[in-house]
Design a protein around this motif. Structure first.
Motif, PDB file in Angstrom:
ATOM      1  N   LEU A  59       1.001  -1.119  -0.125  1.00 45.00           N
ATOM      2  CA  LEU A  59       0.304   0.038   0.388  1.00 45.00           C
ATOM      3  C   LEU A  59       0.996   1.125  -0.079  1.00 45.00           C
ATOM      4  N   SER A  60       1.956   1.102   0.716  1.00 43.93           N
ATOM      5  CA  SER A  60       2.723   2.216   0.863  1.00 43.93           C
ATOM      6  C   SER A  60       3.543   2.686  -0.476  1.00 43.93           C
ATOM      7  N   GLY A  61       3.936   1.495  -1.434  1.00 45.97           N
ATOM      8  CA  GLY A  61       4.399   1.802  -2.603  1.00 45.97           C
ATOM      9  C   GLY A  61       3.018   2.500  -3.498  1.00 45.97           C
ATOM     10  N   ARG A  62       2.322   2.400  -3.149  1.00 43.09           N
ATOM     11  CA  ARG A  62       1.536   2.558  -3.916  1.00 43.09           C
ATOM     12  C   ARG A  62       0.651   4.387  -3.669  1.00 43.09           C
ATOM     13  N   TYR A  63       0.478   4.560  -2.842  1.00 43.97           N
ATOM     14  CA  TYR A  63       0.352   5.620  -1.846  1.00 43.97           C
ATOM     15  C   TYR A  63       1.655   6.292  -1.377  1.00 43.97           C
ATOM     16  N   GLY A  64       2.248   6.212  -1.176  1.00 39.75           N
ATOM     17  CA  GLY A  64       3.386   6.622  -0.418  1.00 39.75           C
ATOM     18  C   GLY A  64       3.845   6.740   1.105  1.00 39.75           C
ATOM     19  N   PRO A  65       4.893   6.756   1.520  1.00 37.19           N
ATOM     20  CA  PRO A  65       5.489   6.199   2.729  1.00 37.19           C
ATOM     21  C   PRO A  65       5.078   6.454   3.911  1.00 37.19           C
ATOM     22  N   VAL A  66       3.950   7.377   3.937  1.00 36.55           N
ATOM     23  CA  VAL A  66       3.769   7.835   5.158  1.00 36.55           C
ATOM     24  C   VAL A  66       2.119   8.118   4.490  1.00 36.55           C
ATOM     25  N   LEU A  67       1.942   7.060   5.522  1.00 39.26           N
ATOM     26  CA  LEU A  67       0.425   6.274   5.096  1.00 39.26           C
ATOM     27  C   LEU A  67      -0.497   6.615   5.710  1.00 39.26           C
ATOM     28  N   TYR A  68      -2.108   7.013   5.841  1.00 40.37           N
ATOM     29  CA  TYR A  68      -2.549   7.356   6.691  1.00 40.37           C
ATOM     30  C   TYR A  68      -3.567   6.026   6.558  1.00 40.37           C
ATOM     31  N   LEU A  69      -4.451   5.261   7.718  1.00 36.79           N
ATOM     32  CA  LEU A  69      -5.514   4.262   7.943  1.00 36.79           C
ATOM     33  C   LEU A  69      -6.308   4.451   8.578  1.00 36.79           C
ATOM     34  N   GLN A  70      -7.554   3.838   8.561  1.00 39.04           N
ATOM     35  CA  GLN A  70      -8.511   3.789   9.499  1.00 39.04           C
ATOM     36  C   GLN A  70      -9.007   2.477   9.691  1.00 39.04           C
ATOM     37  N   PHE A  71      -8.389   2.010  10.896  1.00 37.85           N
ATOM     38  CA  PHE A  71      -8.494   0.468  11.407  1.00 37.85           C
ATOM     39  C   PHE A  71      -9.927   0.105  11.441  1.00 37.85           C
ATOM     40  N   GLY A  72     -10.828   0.039  11.385  1.00 39.37           N
ATOM     41  CA  GLY A  72     -12.122   0.281  12.535  1.00 39.37           C
ATOM     42  C   GLY A  72     -12.245   1.600  12.766  1.00 39.37           C
ATOM     43  N   SER A  73     -12.424   1.797  14.040  1.00 39.79           N
ATOM     44  CA  SER A  73     -12.347   2.895  14.107  1.00 39.79           C
ATOM     45  C   SER A  73     -11.051   4.147  14.964  1.00 39.79           C
ATOM     46  N   ARG A  74      -9.809   3.257  14.541  1.00 40.20           N
ATOM     47  CA  ARG A  74      -8.358   3.153  14.838  1.00 40.20           C
ATOM     48  C   ARG A  74      -8.049   4.112  13.745  1.00 40.20           C
ATOM     49  N   GLN A  75      -7.484   5.467  14.161  1.00 38.53           N
ATOM     50  CA  GLN A  75      -7.154   6.717  13.190  1.00 38.53           C
ATOM     51  C   GLN A  75      -5.447   5.758  13.024  1.00 38.53           C
ATOM     52  N   VAL A  76      -4.841   4.912  12.119  1.00 39.60           N
ATOM     53  CA  VAL A  76      -3.295   4.670  12.393  1.00 39.60           C
ATOM     54  C   VAL A  76      -2.285   5.744  11.207  1.00 39.60           C
ATOM     55  N   LEU A  77      -1.731   5.664  11.998  1.00 40.64           N
ATOM     56  CA  LEU A  77      -0.223   6.649  11.285  1.00 40.64           C
ATOM     57  C   LEU A  77       1.003   5.390  10.521  1.00 40.64           C
ATOM     58  N   HIS A  78       0.965   5.110   9.888  1.00 41.63           N
ATOM     59  CA  HIS A  78       1.967   3.596   9.062  1.00 41.63           C
ATOM     60  C   HIS A  78       3.122   5.014   8.249  1.00 41.63           C
ATOM     61  N   ILE A  79       4.192   3.826   9.065  1.00 37.64           N
ATOM     62  CA  ILE A  79       5.172   4.705   7.865  1.00 37.64           C
ATOM     63  C   ILE A  79       6.067   4.080   7.191  1.00 37.64           C
ATOM     64  N   SER A  80       7.055   4.088   6.594  1.00 40.96           N
ATOM     65  CA  SER A  80       8.067   3.177   6.046  1.00 40.96           C
ATOM     66  C   SER A  80       9.118   3.941   4.801  1.00 40.96           C
ATOM     67  N   SER A  81       9.183   4.709   5.980  1.00 44.98           N
ATOM     68  CA  SER A  81       9.984   6.311   5.302  1.00 44.98           C
ATOM     69  C   SER A  81      11.148   6.531   6.080  1.00 44.98           C
ATOM     70  N   PRO A  82      13.078   6.202   6.264  1.00 40.21           N
ATOM     71  CA  PRO A  82      13.467   6.020   7.136  1.00 40.21           C
ATOM     72  C   PRO A  82      13.572   7.637   7.724  1.00 40.21           C
ATOM     73  N   LEU A  83      13.424   8.371   6.802  1.00 42.47           N
ATOM     74  CA  LEU A  83      13.063   9.814   7.457  1.00 42.47           C
ATOM     75  C   LEU A  83      12.008  10.009   8.255  1.00 42.47           C
ATOM     76  N   ALA A  84      10.916   9.613   7.618  1.00 42.10           N
ATOM     77  CA  ALA A  84       9.956   9.661   8.639  1.00 42.10           C
ATOM     78  C   ALA A  84       9.502   8.804  10.099  1.00 42.10           C
ATOM     79  N   ALA A  85      10.313   7.446   9.850  1.00 43.24           N
ATOM     80  CA  ALA A  85      10.814   7.264  11.113  1.00 43.24           C
ATOM     81  C   ALA A  85      11.729   7.173  11.540  1.00 43.24           C
ATOM     82  N   GLU A  86      12.742   8.685  11.620  1.00 46.06           N
ATOM     83  CA  GLU A  86      13.810   9.097  13.071  1.00 46.06           C
ATOM     84  C   GLU A  86      12.626  10.309  13.298  1.00 46.06           C
ATOM     85  N   GLU A  87      11.641  10.922  12.217  1.00 43.13           N
ATOM     86  CA  GLU A  87      11.203  11.815  12.889  1.00 43.13           C
ATOM     87  C   GLU A  87       9.957  11.408  14.252  1.00 43.13           C
TER      88      GLU A  87
END
Length: 519
Positions: A59-87
């Motif tokens: 999904l990150s490959g399609r939409y970007g390494p900083v990805l916002y998801l909705q798991f049911g009622s939970r807001q989820v930030l998915h990170i797959s970028s080295p710079l974003a992970a460091e941030e």
């Protein structure tokens, strides 16, 4: 009839209005990119397949390494970028230092007071300090090094005896490594040994293994309910009954151990140095804080978290080596050259075995024990990579994706230990966090030093003592399990033969073993 037709017309119209409104609000709030559409109630859960870390990486490959998801009622930030992970794990380390509330934390974490699930604050900081300075410090681990030496030498001795009886043995390495790791951790924890004793404690060992298995199964069943509060409400009684039952067994097992140690352990030769004796000494000094629940929570975290992950890593290493025999030969040659052939390897030798360390680093890169780091949760609103992240957002850092990023790693799917030669630190890079198998920041795994000591010693010992090969001409099956920790789908079966130059040393191990009193 007309009313029925109008109802069927209204439903799709309302759905379109909902989806468009959701999309517009997402843009107005400057939230990170998100897959469209976000369905009512379930959000993006319909997109998820096992293994989760691979699905999220796609999904990150399609939409970007900083990805916002909705798991049911939970807001989820998915990170797959080295710079974003460091941030997230450096710049906003404190802000993301909390854990989300889940059933496992409520029950297995003693209502979010146990170290892995405790929210960031004074209580968590105290437990972290105990772990780092009192239990898992280099000095404490050094004092318990003989346990690790004894257990790995007993493992090699058992393998030698089996090979002596029937040459060209086929062994289930997962089983052997689990028994070894189980003994190491229980002896370091409280001077208890389960496998290899004539007195026999296999029934108690099986009881503990069953508890570990049932804990994992309960967590797996609760994962969807954790994301969907209405579903948790529907199945609350059944779920809570299951969690309460497993936790009762976990708690009773550890309480029996504490009681037994209180009775026998303090006069035990090993007991004065074990993790449990340290915690009980702290309890004697401050019984109001160091309650039995605090001690049991920390003990369970060390045992449950330390055994399986280390076994999984060692099994992946050996699988990769069997599929790459030239790398295995090079590792064996390094040990022969730097340790010699007149004695067995010990912990003091490990720092010299740089190529073996590269092999382990490369394995941790390809097969991290926690492909998705344990979830974090934001305690305040913040900005990550220019996007707004609301308070209460669950953070998932995809270590597997970071460590397979072709922008960082040359041929990331290839097993190339040489890529780490000359790099002292795992994850050495110019920018960002490119490799984080043990996490990063305040929530970094405190057992990293212990895990690496055990893994290096065990692998060096079995590579030094035996010649290993696949059971047939086919490559070892590298399929992954769909579980959270991503072990191999199938146990590793391997052939081995005792190296002739080590027959004398291996045959004398049992005679040289010191007699220790064990609970």
């Amino acid at each position: 009839m007309a009313l029925e037709v109008n109802t069927w017309i209204c439903i799709p119209i309302l759905m379109v209005v909902y989806l468009v409104t959701k999309h517009v609000l997402h843009k107005l709030l400057n939230l990170p990119p998100t897959p469209f559409p976000v369905l009512p109630v379930i959000g993006h859960l319909h997109l998820l397949k096992k293994p989760l870390y691979r699905t999220l990486a796609e999904l990150s490959g399609r939409y970007g390494p900083v990805l916002y998801l909705q798991f049911g009622s939970r807001q989820v930030l998915h990170i797959s970028s080295p710079l974003a992970a460091e941030e997230c794990l450096s710049k906003y380390d404190i802000l993301f230092a909390n854990r989300p509330n889940m059933l496992s934390g409520e029950y297995f974490g003693y209502n979010y007071t146990a170290f892995p699930w405790a929210p960031y604050g004074e209580h968590w900081q105290t437990q972290r300090r105990i772990s780092a300075m009192e239990i898992l410090s280099s000095a404490r681990l050094d004092s318990l090094s003989q346990i690790r030496i004894e257990e790995i030498q007993l493992l090699t001795h058992r393998l030698f005896l089996a090979d002596n009886e029937s040459p060209d043995q086929v062994v289930n390495l997962r089983s052997e490594l689990f028994n070894f790791m189980f003994n190491v951790m229980t002896r370091m924890m409280g001077g208890k040994k389960y496998y290899g004793l004539k007195s026999g404690k296999l029934e108690e060992a099986k009881r503990f293994q069953d508890i570990i298995r049932d804990t994992e199964e309960a967590n797996a069943k609760a994962s969807v309910a954790d994301m969907l509060p209405y579903l948790r409400w529907l199945v609350a009684r059944k779920l809570k009954k299951r969690f309460a039952s497993v936790q009762k067994r976990r708690d009773e097992f550890m309480q029996e151990w504490i009681d037994e140690f209180r009775t026998n352990g303090l006069v035990n030769g090993e007991g004065k140095k074990t993790f449990l004796s340290v915690m009980l000494s702290l309890q004697d000094a401050d019984p109001e804080y160091y309650t039995n629940e605090v001690i049991k929570g920390l003990s369970q975290a060390l045992l449950h978290g330390g055994i399986n992950t280390s076994v999984e890593t060692m099994e992946w290493v050996m699988s990769l080596l069997l599929n790459n025999p030239s790398v295995l030969s090079k590792a064996q040659m390094e040990i022969d050259e730097l340790v010699g052939c007149d004695r067995l390897v010990i912990e003091e030798d490990l720092s010299k075995l740089t190529y073996l360390q590269c092999i382990i680093k490369e394995t941790l890169r390809m097969h991290p024990a926690a492909p998705l780091l344990l979830p974090h949760e934001s305690s305040k609103d913040c900005t990550v990579s220019g996007y707004h992240v609301p308070k209460g957002t669950m953070l998932l850092v995809n270590a597997w994706a970071l460590q397979h990023d072709p922008n960082t790693w040359d041929r990331p799917e290839k097993f190339i230990p040489e890529r780490f030669q000359g790099k002292e630190n795992i994850g050495e890079a110019n920018t960002g966090l490119t490799m984080i198998p043990f996490g990063s920041g305040r929530r970094r795994c405190p057992g990293e030093n212990l895990a690496l000591r055990i893994i290096r010693l065990a692998l060096a010992s079995i590579i030094q003592s035996f010649d290993w090969k696949r059971v047939n001409d086919e490559l070892v099956d590298m399929s992954e399990s769909g579980r959270f920790t991503a072990p191999k789908a199938h146990p590793l079966m391997a052939k081995y033969q005792t190296r002739s130059i080590f027959i004398d040393q291996l045959s004398q191990i049992e005679l040289k073993m010191p007699k220790v009193a064990l609970i």
